[in-house]
Write a protein that holds these residues in place. Structure first.
Motif, PDB file in Angstrom:
ATOM      1  N   ASN A  87      94.030 -51.798  17.482  1.00  0.00           N
ATOM      2  CA  ASN A  87      94.520 -50.494  16.995  1.00  0.00           C
ATOM      3  C   ASN A  87      94.844 -50.522  15.506  1.00  0.00           C
ATOM      4  O   ASN A  87      95.541 -49.643  15.013  1.00  0.00           O
ATOM      5  CB  ASN A  87      95.745 -50.045  17.795  1.00  0.00           C
ATOM      6  CG  ASN A  87      96.898 -51.035  17.687  1.00  0.00           C
ATOM      7  OD1 ASN A  87      96.813 -52.034  16.969  1.00  0.00           O
ATOM      8  ND2 ASN A  87      97.969 -50.763  18.402  1.00  0.00           N
ATOM      9  N   ASN A 113      80.320 -44.174  14.046  1.00  0.00           N
ATOM     10  CA  ASN A 113      80.055 -42.761  14.308  1.00  0.00           C
ATOM     11  C   ASN A 113      79.259 -42.096  13.194  1.00  0.00           C
ATOM     12  O   ASN A 113      78.556 -41.116  13.430  1.00  0.00           O
ATOM     13  CB  ASN A 113      81.367 -42.005  14.534  1.00  0.00           C
ATOM     14  CG  ASN A 113      81.905 -42.197  15.940  1.00  0.00           C
ATOM     15  OD1 ASN A 113      81.447 -41.572  16.882  1.00  0.00           O
ATOM     16  ND2 ASN A 113      82.891 -43.082  16.076  1.00  0.00           N
ATOM     17  N   VAL A 157      89.884 -51.416  13.067  1.00  0.00           N
ATOM     18  CA  VAL A 157      89.306 -50.669  14.191  1.00  0.00           C
ATOM     19  C   VAL A 157      88.952 -49.255  13.746  1.00  0.00           C
ATOM     20  O   VAL A 157      87.883 -48.726  14.087  1.00  0.00           O
ATOM     21  CB  VAL A 157      90.288 -50.654  15.377  1.00  0.00           C
ATOM     22  CG1 VAL A 157      89.810 -49.705  16.462  1.00  0.00           C
ATOM     23  CG2 VAL A 157      90.462 -52.061  15.937  1.00  0.00           C
ATOM     24  N   GLU A 214      84.701 -54.699  18.207  1.00  0.00           N
ATOM     25  CA  GLU A 214      85.155 -54.119  16.946  1.00  0.00           C
ATOM     26  C   GLU A 214      86.136 -52.967  17.164  1.00  0.00           C
ATOM     27  O   GLU A 214      86.887 -52.613  16.261  1.00  0.00           O
ATOM     28  CB  GLU A 214      83.963 -53.594  16.152  1.00  0.00           C
ATOM     29  CG  GLU A 214      83.016 -54.647  15.631  1.00  0.00           C
ATOM     30  CD  GLU A 214      81.955 -54.038  14.744  1.00  0.00           C
ATOM     31  OE1 GLU A 214      82.218 -53.891  13.526  1.00  0.00           O
ATOM     32  OE2 GLU A 214      80.877 -53.680  15.258  1.00  0.00           O
ATOM     33  N   LEU A 215      86.136 -52.396  18.369  1.00  0.00           N
ATOM     34  CA  LEU A 215      86.986 -51.236  18.648  1.00  0.00           C
ATOM     35  C   LEU A 215      88.172 -51.574  19.533  1.00  0.00           C
ATOM     36  O   LEU A 215      88.927 -50.682  19.927  1.00  0.00           O
ATOM     37  CB  LEU A 215      86.152 -50.139  19.332  1.00  0.00           C
ATOM     38  CG  LEU A 215      84.896 -49.687  18.593  1.00  0.00           C
ATOM     39  CD1 LEU A 215      84.123 -48.681  19.439  1.00  0.00           C
ATOM     40  CD2 LEU A 215      85.262 -49.092  17.245  1.00  0.00           C
ATOM     41  N   SER A 216      88.387 -52.855  19.837  1.00  0.00           N
ATOM     42  CA  SER A 216      89.375 -53.217  20.846  1.00  0.00           C
ATOM     43  C   SER A 216      90.823 -52.977  20.427  1.00  0.00           C
ATOM     44  O   SER A 216      91.634 -52.533  21.222  1.00  0.00           O
ATOM     45  CB  SER A 216      89.201 -54.694  21.237  1.00  0.00           C
ATOM     46  OG  SER A 216      87.977 -54.880  21.899  1.00  0.00           O
ATOM     47  N   TRP A 228      85.237 -47.647  13.762  1.00  0.00           N
ATOM     48  CA  TRP A 228      84.980 -46.399  14.480  1.00  0.00           C
ATOM     49  C   TRP A 228      84.272 -45.391  13.555  1.00  0.00           C
ATOM     50  O   TRP A 228      83.281 -44.771  13.944  1.00  0.00           O
ATOM     51  CB  TRP A 228      86.285 -45.833  15.006  1.00  0.00           C
ATOM     52  CG  TRP A 228      86.174 -44.519  15.719  1.00  0.00           C
ATOM     53  CD1 TRP A 228      86.383 -43.278  15.200  1.00  0.00           C
ATOM     54  CD2 TRP A 228      85.824 -44.316  17.090  1.00  0.00           C
ATOM     55  NE1 TRP A 228      86.200 -42.320  16.153  1.00  0.00           N
ATOM     56  CE2 TRP A 228      85.851 -42.913  17.325  1.00  0.00           C
ATOM     57  CE3 TRP A 228      85.500 -45.169  18.144  1.00  0.00           C
ATOM     58  CZ2 TRP A 228      85.561 -42.358  18.573  1.00  0.00           C
ATOM     59  CZ3 TRP A 228      85.209 -44.615  19.398  1.00  0.00           C
ATOM     60  CH2 TRP A 228      85.245 -43.231  19.598  1.00  0.00           C
ATOM     61  N   PRO A 262      81.341 -53.919  21.034  1.00  0.00           N
ATOM     62  CA  PRO A 262      82.535 -53.162  21.404  1.00  0.00           C
ATOM     63  C   PRO A 262      83.836 -53.859  21.039  1.00  0.00           C
ATOM     64  O   PRO A 262      84.889 -53.213  20.996  1.00  0.00           O
ATOM     65  CB  PRO A 262      82.396 -52.988  22.925  1.00  0.00           C
ATOM     66  CG  PRO A 262      81.415 -54.008  23.357  1.00  0.00           C
ATOM     67  CD  PRO A 262      80.512 -54.264  22.205  1.00  0.00           C
ATOM     68  N   ARG A 269      93.069 -47.898  20.673  1.00  0.00           N
ATOM     69  CA  ARG A 269      93.174 -46.721  19.816  1.00  0.00           C
ATOM     70  C   ARG A 269      92.314 -45.556  20.294  1.00  0.00           C
ATOM     71  O   ARG A 269      92.709 -44.399  20.191  1.00  0.00           O
ATOM     72  CB  ARG A 269      92.774 -47.105  18.386  1.00  0.00           C
ATOM     73  CG  ARG A 269      93.050 -46.035  17.338  1.00  0.00           C
ATOM     74  CD  ARG A 269      92.605 -46.507  15.960  1.00  0.00           C
ATOM     75  NE  ARG A 269      92.992 -45.562  14.918  1.00  0.00           N
ATOM     76  CZ  ARG A 269      93.885 -45.794  13.976  1.00  0.00           C
ATOM     77  NH1 ARG A 269      94.510 -46.969  13.948  1.00  0.00           N
ATOM     78  NH2 ARG A 269      94.158 -44.886  13.066  1.00  0.00           N
ATOM     79  N   TYR A 270      91.121 -45.857  20.840  1.00  0.00           N
ATOM     80  CA  TYR A 270      90.163 -44.799  21.152  1.00  0.00           C
ATOM     81  C   TYR A 270      89.823 -44.676  22.635  1.00  0.00           C
ATOM     82  O   TYR A 270      88.901 -43.952  22.991  1.00  0.00           O
ATOM     83  CB  TYR A 270      88.882 -45.015  20.338  1.00  0.00           C
ATOM     84  CG  TYR A 270      89.125 -44.934  18.853  1.00  0.00           C
ATOM     85  CD1 TYR A 270      89.419 -43.723  18.244  1.00  0.00           C
ATOM     86  CD2 TYR A 270      89.092 -46.080  18.057  1.00  0.00           C
ATOM     87  CE1 TYR A 270      89.668 -43.649  16.883  1.00  0.00           C
ATOM     88  CE2 TYR A 270      89.329 -46.014  16.694  1.00  0.00           C
ATOM     89  CZ  TYR A 270      89.624 -44.795  16.112  1.00  0.00           C
ATOM     90  OH  TYR A 270      89.873 -44.716  14.755  1.00  0.00           O
ATOM     91  N   SER A 295      89.425 -49.637  24.092  1.00  0.00           N
ATOM     92  CA  SER A 295      90.112 -49.671  22.808  1.00  0.00           C
ATOM     93  C   SER A 295      91.550 -49.197  22.951  1.00  0.00           C
ATOM     94  O   SER A 295      91.821 -48.198  23.620  1.00  0.00           O
ATOM     95  CB  SER A 295      89.378 -48.763  21.808  1.00  0.00           C
ATOM     96  OG  SER A 295      90.109 -48.620  20.620  1.00  0.00           O
ATOM     97  N   PHE A 320      83.400 -49.631  25.824  1.00  0.00           N
ATOM     98  CA  PHE A 320      84.485 -50.301  25.112  1.00  0.00           C
ATOM     99  C   PHE A 320      85.814 -49.955  25.767  1.00  0.00           C
ATOM    100  O   PHE A 320      85.945 -48.947  26.465  1.00  0.00           O
ATOM    101  CB  PHE A 320      84.513 -49.903  23.629  1.00  0.00           C
ATOM    102  CG  PHE A 320      84.648 -48.415  23.393  1.00  0.00           C
ATOM    103  CD1 PHE A 320      85.891 -47.787  23.465  1.00  0.00           C
ATOM    104  CD2 PHE A 320      83.543 -47.649  23.097  1.00  0.00           C
ATOM    105  CE1 PHE A 320      86.011 -46.420  23.253  1.00  0.00           C
ATOM    106  CE2 PHE A 320      83.649 -46.278  22.884  1.00  0.00           C
ATOM    107  CZ  PHE A 320      84.892 -45.664  22.962  1.00  0.00           C
TER     108      PHE A 320
END
Length: 489
Positions: free
Chosen positions: A184, A196, A188, A180-182, A192, A178, A94-95, A92, A90
């Protein structure tokens, strides 16, 4: 009056020098610390002010960029996200990044100096080049066959081209999207946390970041070690292998699932996966010989990258002969990634040579010109060529007459090895179903593909689970997809 003018001019020059010195100090000496300061959002804003380069599979982009119109302008999007997530990872806001998005981040984001026509001038002007593209080695048909074959079950599939090391398929299930995590935003963060906290671990790349007891598929390595060491010279000669086999220095007895394994030949033992024969062979080869064989195939190698890192597979060859016997049949402390076991099958198919696997064929600029290419990977001889010929014969027998018949393909020669790996406290967990194989079409000069399949939660009664029944059909579908595809390059 003139003197006052001179003093004023000198003072102005002094101020100018001070200003230049301060500017140089800020721009040169202090710039790195300002650049990494969390309060400085300029690098983050600059990072997302242009579209990111793409990751390509079979000539088609499986990634893209969406203009959000916000301060962090461009956001990553994915086509068939769950299918390719173990490869792309991914990107992201944010991540951060993972897998190819991470290992090729400089090129994809446009910060790689190789993308600039005049790197020094671009560094001076701070102009960022358009993001480059990453062309993968994946075969889209094989990737889809592996993904659909695993379906809702937990597991992984890796397919390799034996003669080059090109990775043709790399699948891990369950997977995730992925995309879903793009961004911020709150969605998202929620995605995450959900991913997890999921006990099924959809973000775990089981193909390269999870090791399993390889079970009977490890017998390929034990057979290679025994043949190379001269412990076995004739595939059809009887071996001195009792059934059950009392582990040396122990009261424990090792048994077989089937019959006919007492003093069985290597051919019969390989075809019907006799634990007692291979456990004794591991003891007879010795700790040093077994360890050298495993390491030559790639076990205990912490440096393998494809280009992202791979968890090392491990082989423990203790001096304790009982433990070594269990290690030699893929149990005890022996652990392997699906990628590693695909390399084992590829080595047999490629005359005893294994080439380092790789996932990136080439990288290009946004206009299409090549930045770098994979080139030929060095080959490592892991067994004698004559041993490889005999192992190909044994693996072919498994598919034609033994436990791997579900992998047979018309108009092709297929070799395979089944495996059912015990695990859990007292070996009470649902066994892992393994199958490793290779295939060569009747019109091919050499094997086209080597495959490893592991299924964690095979949907069958515990006593019915086997690599031949659960994993072999998946491997067959992947091999057929490759054999029916045009040769790359």
């Amino acid at each position: 009056m003139t003197r006052y003018i001179q003093h004023a001019a000198a003072f102005c020059v002094l101020l100018l020098v001070a200003l230049l010195v301060n500017t140089a100090w800020l721009q040169v000496l202090q710039a790195p610390s300002y650049g990494v300061n969390p309060a400085n959002r300029r690098p983050t804003i600059a990072r997302y002010e242009q579209p990111r380069g793409d990751i390509l599979v079979g000539g088609r982009a499986v990634t893209g960029s969406r203009d959000t119109g916000e301060q962090l302008r461009y956001e990553r999007i994915y086509t068939d996200g769950p299918l390719y997530a173990p490869v792309t990872g991914f990107a992201s806001q944010r991540y951060g990044t993972a897998f190819l998005e991470h290992s090729e981040d400089e090129l994809l984001s446009g910060t790689d100096p190789m993308l600039a026509g005049f790197p020094l001038w671009n560094g001076f002007t701070r102009v960022q080049s358009p993001g480059g593209d990453v062309v993968t080695t994946l075969n889209p048909a094989a990737q889809r066959a592996a993904f659909d074959g695993l379906g809702t079950r937990k597991g992984a599939v890796v397919a390799i081209e034996p003669t080059t090391g090109r990775i043709l398929a790399l699948v891990s299930t369950p997977s995730y999207d992925p995309a879903e995590l793009s961004g911020n935003g709150p969605a998202v963060a929620a995605a995450w946390a959900r991913l997890n906290d999921d006990p099924e671990k959809p973000m775990l790349n089981r193909a390269v970041r999870q090791t399993y007891p390889p079970g009977s598929t490890f017998k390929v390595i034990t057979a290679a070690a025994a043949l190379d060491a001269g412990v076995v010279r004739d595939l059809d000669a009887r071996t001195d292998s009792p059934d059950p086999y009392r582990l040396p220095g122990s009261t424990a007895r090792l048994v077989n699932e089937g019959e006919g394994c007492r003093d069985a030949s290597l051919r019969f033992a390989f075809e019907w996966s006799c634990n007692t024969v291979f456990a004794k062979l591991g003891v007879d080869v010795g700790a040093a010989g077994m360890e050298a064989a495993a390491r030559s195939f790639g076990f205990d190698d912490p440096t393998l990258r494809i280009p992202f890192s791979v968890v090392p597979s491990t082989f423990d060859a203790p001096e304790d002969r009982a433990q070594r016997a269990l290690s030699s049949i893929g149990q005890y402390n022996t652990r392997a990634t699906p990628l590693q076991m695909a390399m084992v099958a590829a080595a047999v198919a490629n005359g005893g040579q294994v080439r380092s696997p790789y996932l990136v064929e080439r990288t290009t600029r946004s206009g299409g010109s090549t930045v770098s290419a994979a080139g030929s990977r060095p080959a490592r001889q892991v067994m004698r060529p004559t041993t490889a010929v005999r192992l190909r014969e044994l693996m072919t027998d498994v598919v034609e007459e033994g436990t791997g018949r579900n992998a047979a393909i018309p108009d092709a020669t297929v070799g395979g090895k089944t495996g059912t790996a015990q695990h859990g406290i007292g070996n009470q967990g649902t066994p892992y179903a393994w199958f490793i194989s290779w295939a060569q079409g009747d019109d091919d000069m050499d094997p086209r593909v080597a495959v490893a399949v592991v299924v964690e939660d095979a949907s069958a009664r515990r006593g019915d689970i086997s690599g031949g029944g659960t994993a072999a059909p998946i491997a067959k579908a992947v091999m057929e997809a490759v054999l029916h595809s045009p040769r790359a390059g």
